[in-house]
Scaffold this motif. Structure first.
Motif, mmCIF file in Angstrom:
data_model
loop_
_atom_site.group_PDB
_atom_site.id
_atom_site.type_symbol
_atom_site.label_atom_id
_atom_site.label_comp_id
_atom_site.label_asym_id
_atom_site.label_seq_id
_atom_site.Cartn_x
_atom_site.Cartn_y
_atom_site.Cartn_z
ATOM 1 N N TYR A 1 13.596 54.760 8.494
ATOM 2 C CA TYR A 1 13.513 56.215 8.422
ATOM 3 C C TYR A 1 13.824 56.730 7.019
ATOM 4 C CZ TYR A 1 13.611 55.468 13.451
ATOM 5 O OH TYR A 1 13.347 55.016 14.715
ATOM 6 N N ALA A 2 14.563 55.960 6.244
ATOM 7 C CA ALA A 2 14.777 56.333 4.840
ATOM 8 C C ALA A 2 13.450 56.362 4.106
ATOM 9 C CB ALA A 2 15.737 55.354 4.177
ATOM 10 N N ASP B 1 29.760 53.626 12.814
ATOM 11 C CA ASP B 1 28.457 54.217 13.090
ATOM 12 C C ASP B 1 28.154 54.187 14.572
ATOM 13 O OD1 ASP B 1 28.256 54.474 10.419
ATOM 14 O OD2 ASP B 1 26.922 52.778 10.135
ATOM 15 N N PHE B 2 28.965 54.884 15.347
ATOM 16 C CA PHE B 2 28.723 54.934 16.775
ATOM 17 C C PHE B 2 28.889 56.368 17.225
ATOM 18 C CE2 PHE B 2 33.248 55.241 17.239
ATOM 19 C CZ PHE B 2 33.738 54.441 16.232
ATOM 20 N N THR B 3 28.471 56.668 18.455
ATOM 21 C CA THR B 3 28.394 58.070 18.848
ATOM 22 C C THR B 3 29.599 58.544 19.636
ATOM 23 O OG1 THR B 3 27.097 57.411 20.771
ATOM 24 C CG2 THR B 3 25.887 58.104 18.835
ATOM 25 N N ALA C 1 23.738 54.016 10.000
ATOM 26 C CA ALA C 1 22.953 53.527 11.132
ATOM 27 C C ALA C 1 21.797 54.440 11.495
ATOM 28 C CB ALA C 1 23.872 53.347 12.342
ATOM 29 N N ALA C 2 21.904 55.740 11.178
ATOM 30 C CA ALA C 2 20.842 56.681 11.547
ATOM 31 C C ALA C 2 19.501 56.319 10.928
ATOM 32 C CB ALA C 2 21.231 58.096 11.129
ATOM 33 N N THR D 1 20.089 61.718 15.386
ATOM 34 C CA THR D 1 19.767 63.130 15.563
ATOM 35 C C THR D 1 20.086 63.963 14.323
ATOM 36 O OG1 THR D 1 21.912 63.411 16.648
ATOM 37 C CG2 THR D 1 19.977 63.124 18.056
ATOM 38 N N ARG D 2 20.771 63.377 13.360
ATOM 39 C CA ARG D 2 21.054 64.081 12.099
ATOM 40 C C ARG D 2 19.926 63.892 11.077
ATOM 41 N NH1 ARG D 2 23.764 65.784 15.680
ATOM 42 N NH2 ARG D 2 25.989 65.315 15.917
#
Length: 384
Positions: free
Chosen positions: A198-199, A371-373, A190-191, A166-167
């Motif tokens: 997505y990069a 890298d977890f929420t 991880a995002a 979401t970032r």
């Protein structure tokens, strides 16, 4: 170890033993024992980069796995992360006298809204060990402040970290802003998805899956300076339909409408405590946020991953996940005039109703190096 003695590269088994010793300390929140493990390894001549990436980072990954499987609480996870951060700081102080900058200058930062700073800190310390002058800016760096820093320091590159998908809209803004002032951008976390998908979409100059790979890439050759005149501020044509903007703008009203209707669609909710109701509203807000991000990226698989991951988290906590399909259906009803949004929500319901999520579905790659929420998606701790 004396300053002139080259560090020793530990074997895999040695790293595993060190990681186990560090875990014993981290898991009980003992920062003195944790820093002792790290400092003894360094005094014995162990390569500092290995201690960072093959010991501390591995232990942080385990922290995420333990939280996801409901074997440690949110408070324990936060305490463990704080202890790991102290271990990194101890290593940085210990190695400072023998890490003279010999290369260029790099700014390392988390994108705006991203408060998981440990992965970025691991990269920053790795780059320092490799001879870079590093400005570690920490968590949640707004793009205007990042750009002001670049103007002041004339950094050779920026490394941006994002752990939660979401970032990514904020990451896109930061990438574009940095490139617009002629500074190349390396991204990680991880995002950015498997293989950095997505990069690529967001036009980052380089993606790296981990700190060691990032440092290796930067060591091979300088990142090319972006051609400022060719930068595009809006290069995602699917955003022309305004669905992302409208869902984001109306997030609060969407959550209220779905929350109110959910009591009729999911009668067990009527028996919730105030705390459970509050957490349910929080979870609905996260669902809308991930839906908006899927719209921004035009990628329904991001949402289906998130919603099934959420279901697995609930199952691990012995919380019924059956409230999720009705919530998605109600959200789709609110967004009936948004074709991309309704299609994404339908895919989410399909993924949930196939039942392809169990407590055995947790995999370490979802929880690497912090890298977890953390503490979301408990569906209010439902008992109904």
């Amino acid at each position: 170890m004396s300053i002139g003695t080259p560090p020793l590269l530990p074997s895999k088994r040695q790293c595993e033993r060190l990681a186990e010793s560090l875990w014993d300390a981290v898991s009980v929140g003992d920062e003195y024992a944790a820093t002792g493990v790290v400092l003894r390894a360094l005094d014995d001549g162990t390569d500092p980069e290995s201690v960072l990436l093959d010991v501390i980072a591995v232990v942080q990954g385990r922290v995420g796995e333990e939280w996801a499987a409901n074997r440690i609480s949110v408070a324990q996870e936060h305490a463990a992360t704080a202890v790991n951060e102290r271990a990194v700081a101890a290593l940085a102080v210990h190695t400072a006298a023998r890490t003279t900058p010999t290369r260029g200058r790099i700014a390392v930062a988390c994108v705006d809204g991203e408060w998981h700073a440990l992965p970025a800190r691991l990269l920053a310390e790795t780059l320092k060990l490799r001879g870079w002058r590093v400005d570690f800016l920490g968590a949640q760096v707004p793009s205007p402040h990042l750009i002001a820093h670049l103007h002041r320091t004339r950094a050779d590159a920026v490394a941006l970290s994002a752990s939660i998908a979401t970032r990514l809209p904020a990451a896109h803004a930061a990438i574009t802003a940095c490139q617009a002032v002629g500074v190349p951008v390396l991204v990680g976390g991880a995002a950015f998805g498997a293989e950095g998908r997505y990069a690529t979409l967001l036009r980052a100059d380089v993606w790296a899956p981990d700190a060691r790979t990032a440092a290796d890439r930067l060591a091979r050759r300088p990142l090319p300076r972006p051609q400022v005149e060719h930068q595009q501020l809006d290069d995602l044509p699917h955003l022309a339909d305004q669905e992302y903007s409208l869902v984001t703008r109306n997030r609060a009203s969407l959550v209220r409408a779905v929350f109110t209707a959910l009591e009729d669609a999911f009668p067990a909710m009527r028996g919730y405590t105030d705390h459970q109701r509050e957490r349910t509203a929080e979870d609905l807000a996260h669902i809308v946020e991930f839906l908006a991000t899927a719209l921004y990226l035009d990628d329904e698989t991001l949402f289906t991953w998130f919603i099934t991951w959420t279901a697995r988290i609930l199952v691990a906590r012995e919380v019924p996940a059956r409230s999720l399909p009705p919530a998605l259906g109600l959200l789709a009803r609110e967004l009936k005039d948004f074709p991309r949004a309704t299609r994404i929500l339908e895919r989410g319901v399909e993924a949930l109703t196939t039942g392809h999520f169990t407590t055995g579905d947790f995999t370490p790659d979802h929880f690497n190096t912090g890298d977890f929420t953390t503490d979301h998606f408990t569906a209010a701790g439902n008992t109904g």
